[in-house]
Design an enzyme around this catalytic site. Sequence first.
Site, PDB file in Angstrom:
ATOM      1  N   CYS A   1      -4.544  22.516  -6.767  1.00  0.00           N
ATOM      2  CA  CYS A   1      -4.814  23.769  -7.461  1.00  0.00           C
ATOM      3  C   CYS A   1      -4.392  24.881  -6.530  1.00  0.00           C
ATOM      4  O   CYS A   1      -4.991  25.097  -5.486  1.00  0.00           O
ATOM      5  CB  CYS A   1      -6.287  23.896  -7.814  1.00  0.00           C
ATOM      6  SG  CYS A   1      -6.627  23.125  -9.377  1.00  0.00           S
TER       7      CYS A   1
ATOM      8  N   LYS B   1      -5.419 -12.118   3.756  1.00  0.00           N
ATOM      9  CA  LYS B   1      -4.507 -12.404   2.632  1.00  0.00           C
ATOM     10  C   LYS B   1      -3.664 -11.144   2.427  1.00  0.00           C
ATOM     11  O   LYS B   1      -4.121 -10.173   1.838  1.00  0.00           O
ATOM     12  CB  LYS B   1      -5.327 -12.724   1.375  1.00  0.00           C
ATOM     13  CG  LYS B   1      -4.660 -13.648   0.387  1.00  0.00           C
ATOM     14  CD  LYS B   1      -3.444 -13.094  -0.295  1.00  0.00           C
ATOM     15  CE  LYS B   1      -3.752 -12.113  -1.402  1.00  0.00           C
ATOM     16  NZ  LYS B   1      -2.522 -11.427  -1.882  1.00  0.00           N
TER      17      LYS B   1
ATOM     18  N   GLU C   1     -12.067  -0.585  -0.950  1.00  0.00           N
ATOM     19  CA  GLU C   1     -11.333   0.677  -0.736  1.00  0.00           C
ATOM     20  C   GLU C   1     -10.323   0.769  -1.870  1.00  0.00           C
ATOM     21  O   GLU C   1      -9.307   0.068  -1.854  1.00  0.00           O
ATOM     22  CB  GLU C   1     -10.603   0.657   0.619  1.00  0.00           C
ATOM     23  CG  GLU C   1     -11.514   0.672   1.823  1.00  0.00           C
ATOM     24  CD  GLU C   1     -12.222   1.989   2.038  1.00  0.00           C
ATOM     25  OE1 GLU C   1     -11.919   2.980   1.343  1.00  0.00           O
ATOM     26  OE2 GLU C   1     -13.114   2.025   2.898  1.00  0.00           O
TER      27      GLU C   1
ATOM     28  N   GLU D   1      -4.565   7.483 -11.493  1.00  0.00           N
ATOM     29  CA  GLU D   1      -3.830   7.425 -10.235  1.00  0.00           C
ATOM     30  C   GLU D   1      -2.402   6.978 -10.529  1.00  0.00           C
ATOM     31  O   GLU D   1      -2.187   5.946 -11.159  1.00  0.00           O
ATOM     32  CB  GLU D   1      -4.495   6.410  -9.300  1.00  0.00           C
ATOM     33  CG  GLU D   1      -3.830   6.349  -7.956  1.00  0.00           C
ATOM     34  CD  GLU D   1      -4.355   5.197  -7.107  1.00  0.00           C
ATOM     35  OE1 GLU D   1      -4.501   5.401  -5.902  1.00  0.00           O
ATOM     36  OE2 GLU D   1      -4.601   4.108  -7.649  1.00  0.00           O
TER      37      GLU D   1
END
Length: 462
Positions: free
Chosen positions: A279, A170, A245, A364
Amino acid sequence: MGSIKTQSDLGFSTSKLPGQLFTNNEYVDAKNTEKLSVYSPKDGSLVSDKVPIAGADDVEAGVVAAEAAFPTWKAMGALERQLTGITLGAPFEAFGKFEVGLAAEAFRYNAGWIDKFAGEAYPQQDTFMRITRTEPLGVTAGIVPWNGPMGTVGLKAAPALATGNCFILKPSEKTPFAALALGSLIKQTGFPPGVFQVLSGAGETGALLARHMRIRKVSFTGSIPTGKLIQKMAAESNLKRVTLELGGKSPAVVFDECNLENAVDWCVRAIGSNTGQVCFAASRKYKAALEERAKAIGDPDKNETLMGPLVDEAQFRRVTGFIERGVQQGTLLTGGKRVGDKGFFIQPTVFTRVEPDAEIYRQEIFGPVSILNSFKTEEEFIKKANSTEYGLMAGVFTENINRAMRVASEFESDMVGVNCVSLSFLNAPFGGSKQSGLGRECGRNALEAFTEVKTVMINLTY
Ligand code: NAD
């Protein structure tokens, strides 16, 4: 993300784009008459309003065909099941060479496993022999996102098929064409009818697969909220196996003693295709490298372009929303603006001095936005890096091997790069910890995820 060409670039009319589902080795009209629309991220123009949406009857027809094909496919000898004949090249050029190459390579890699993925025999202790077999699950499904429309197909379909399962794909409603166009290659390669099918549609079609009582596994790549729904639907239906995932928020730590050129190069490349936190000791250098990259934003069809547009208006609004709110959460170091007035192009953007509880630090963004903070001690950095719910990828840049190994083990990410970040290999496990996912793709792990171990106990005294 592969480049998506508009109808005029492709030189053919909408009617030539794949507009049918691929089931049982045939292109068929969907029984469901609803259609999806897709737009060009370059200029927002309509590409097609005729993408089929597989409904319940279409999913059922796909499952029935896969069930019919399964006994023969499962029993087929290893050599006959080899998939190396599949070439995913030319017709899919519009979706990016890397992506297509990854998919083709995934088929080749997994084809190589077919006659090597064996069970085990255990040491004799008594009068019983114990052996294990790796059995396929039956009808399996892959639900994939827009940002890797072909690569994710290879990562899911290839191990599923190599281990003797039938597979229903899909694709994302945002990028359905390359997957739908696979049909003719699937047939040409010689897959028997029903073994490998493509059902397009949006979330509802994905849900029909995830809830289906006779689909035994769903391998999903996408966002965390959808991943949670998939796991819930799997549990509430037939306890089908699930691989997830999901999202990431990849931290990279750059120590003073590293090769700075190398660190800048990897971090800048990572942010072009991923979103992360960096960082860094030398932010000025990072800023300059990102600004250089910003010059290479443009038409995804031109060779010199390093960064194309975001996939669609919704994603553009999401990313610009984070940037607008981010200005209150940290200092904008570079970027932040739309590029041009057409399409969904955005400058690579860096914020500095962002606290770990800020929205842009925790969530995110899935756009070219990174956070650059400084740190004094390893402990301080590790605490910050591990303070999110993500655990997909992390990187440590240093020439001190002890420090590299120490930090790599401290990261709560299940993939860590040393002097590199945001990369993966077909022959090594790929996947995340915490809310970044469940299970692994690639390597032997991918084959294990599409099989059950069957223990056979043989009574030697009989
Ligand atoms: P998404 O979760 O919105 O959609 C992914 C797929 O799920 C699509 O095919 C969609 O149609 C389907 N879907 C949506 N709702 C569904 C439902 N209720 N039931 C079943 N299926 C449903 O994700 P997206 O926006 O297409 O992709 C972006 C996300 O993917 C990001 O969060 C990114 O981090 C993640 N991603 C993760 C990896 C990884 O390997 N960990 C790789 C690529 C992308």
